[in-house]
Enzyme design. Sequence first.
Site, PDB file in Angstrom:
ATOM      1  CB  ILE A   1      -0.955   0.158   1.089  1.00 36.60           C
ATOM      2  CG1 ILE A   1      -0.105  -0.113   2.617  1.00 36.60           C
ATOM      3  CG2 ILE A   1      -2.002  -1.146   1.104  1.00 36.60           C
ATOM      4  CD1 ILE A   1      -0.886   0.084   3.636  1.00 36.60           C
ATOM      5  CD  GLU A   2       3.720   3.468   3.302  1.00 37.64           C
ATOM      6  OE1 GLU A   2       3.756   4.435   2.740  1.00 37.64           O
ATOM      7  OE2 GLU A   2       3.196   3.746   4.533  1.00 37.64           O
TER       8      GLU A   2
END
Length: 562
Positions: free
Chosen positions: A147-148
């Site tokens: 998700i980063e």
Amino acid sequence: MNKLSNILIAFALGAAAVSSQAAPSVLGIRDSIRDNAIIYPESFERDVRRMQDDWYLRRYAALDDKADTRSSVEATDREIIERLQAMPTTIEMPYNSVVRSYIDMYTQRRRQLVENMLGLSHYYMPIFEEALDRHDMPMELKYLPVIESALNPVAVSRVGATGLWQFMLPTATGQGLEVNSLVDERRDPYRATDAAVRYLKTLYNTYGDWSLAIAAYNCGPGNVNKALRRAGGGKKDFWQIYPFLPAETRGYVPAFIAANYVMTYYGAHNIAPALARRPLTVDSVHVSRRVHFEQIADVMGITLDELRALNPQYRKDIIPGHIKPYPLVLPSLQAYAYIANEDSIINHNATRYAVRDVVEPANGATIQGSDAKGEYVEETSVKYHKVKKGETLSSIARRYGTTTTALRRDNRMRRKAGVRAGQSLKIVTTTRRYVPKPAPVDTMPQVEPAPADTLGPAPMEAAGMQPDSVAADTAARSAQATEVARAMAAPKPQPKAKPAPKASAPKATTHTVRSGDSLYKLAKKYGVGVDDIRAANSLKNDDIKIGQKIKIPAPKSGKKRR
């Protein structure tokens, strides 16, 4: 028990019932939470077509380019809840409408993104798992980079967060990562992963709760502490302070849960598994000399794409090993080849990549004025003086015709600093001198006087001429001499130049690949473009093999080659 006691007991039970209804448990909050203003992470926006150009995906992963067109398999809330609870995790994985929104985004609208990340996970997940195991941390944290950064080691967010773990500069340097013009260890998968795991461990030790630690990783401990104060006293978790967090952070823990779900249950949603074509085993060598990626690529036959993919921390393709040893990651077999050929690599095109350590200014002359007869020229010279015992800055300045202020400036000395015996001082002096202009040179051809027998009759004394005829005879001789001078000064006709033979038209040829060859070397050798060689051989990339026959097209004149 008297009547008053019965009334007090009944009142207490009623108050407890009201209290339990007014303050629902955390289970009720996390299961019933709703949010109509969800902000998705920037990783959802990554261009999947550009991802497929990634060197690792092209060479080592087998992907389904029709993943977005395949129908999705819907799952009920109950099925998703059961799957989340079946995962062997330390970190709690609850379900609610926000988590469902992120799961739907991954499994329905960003299916190709999921498959590409599954392909990259073959390379990056072992790096994450090894670091988490070394620090005794939950393995499910390996999906935070999903998700980063969508597993992009050179990703840069709108606010400047960089790398797989999206470190901001102050946080990165606080964790001991090096960031300068040549090296950015936020982009180093190994160094950045170790720093991220240590930072997460510190956050968990601070809050004692993984949901709060993950939220603090996203928005910083300050924002989490502010949300905890606004939520009131007592031990809290992410779901209880949810309304008081920044909008982006409110979706961070749900996105983390969704990433764990989709990277585990992608097959249940008809997302094709990303298969590894062949394993990539790498090793690292420590480089103690300054070297450019192009030097390594030319000598070892490795493509620049491969070097950049395995070593994304070097921002300008330069390893500054002359400052301190730096790691270079290579495929295992080529790591040994680098060690054996390091001298050849460093010496390859050494002048082109050299950095000067000492540069003296030129002793230039500057024209400061002129007159009809000459010019005034200022000449600057640089000398070095070794201070002797008893000398002062003033005495040295007088000796060289300069000032103490100039000496301090040229040697970067403090205002009141003195000199010591043995010290070397840089002396910059300027002299002004007059340079006369050279006398003009007569460029007209010099004519020797013609012999007497070519200028007509003998002198009048010998010929018996009368004085009245002297003027006429002198004029005749002058005219004859002038004609001779003109004939000598006239340019002689030059023979016509023969036309140059026409060059034969360049022809196509065939080259057998030898050890160390690359498309770049072949293009330079035969004077053609890399793109032309690819087109002539229907190559999709720059990979060539020893013994392979490569067609070399004829060079096209007048066209710039790449």
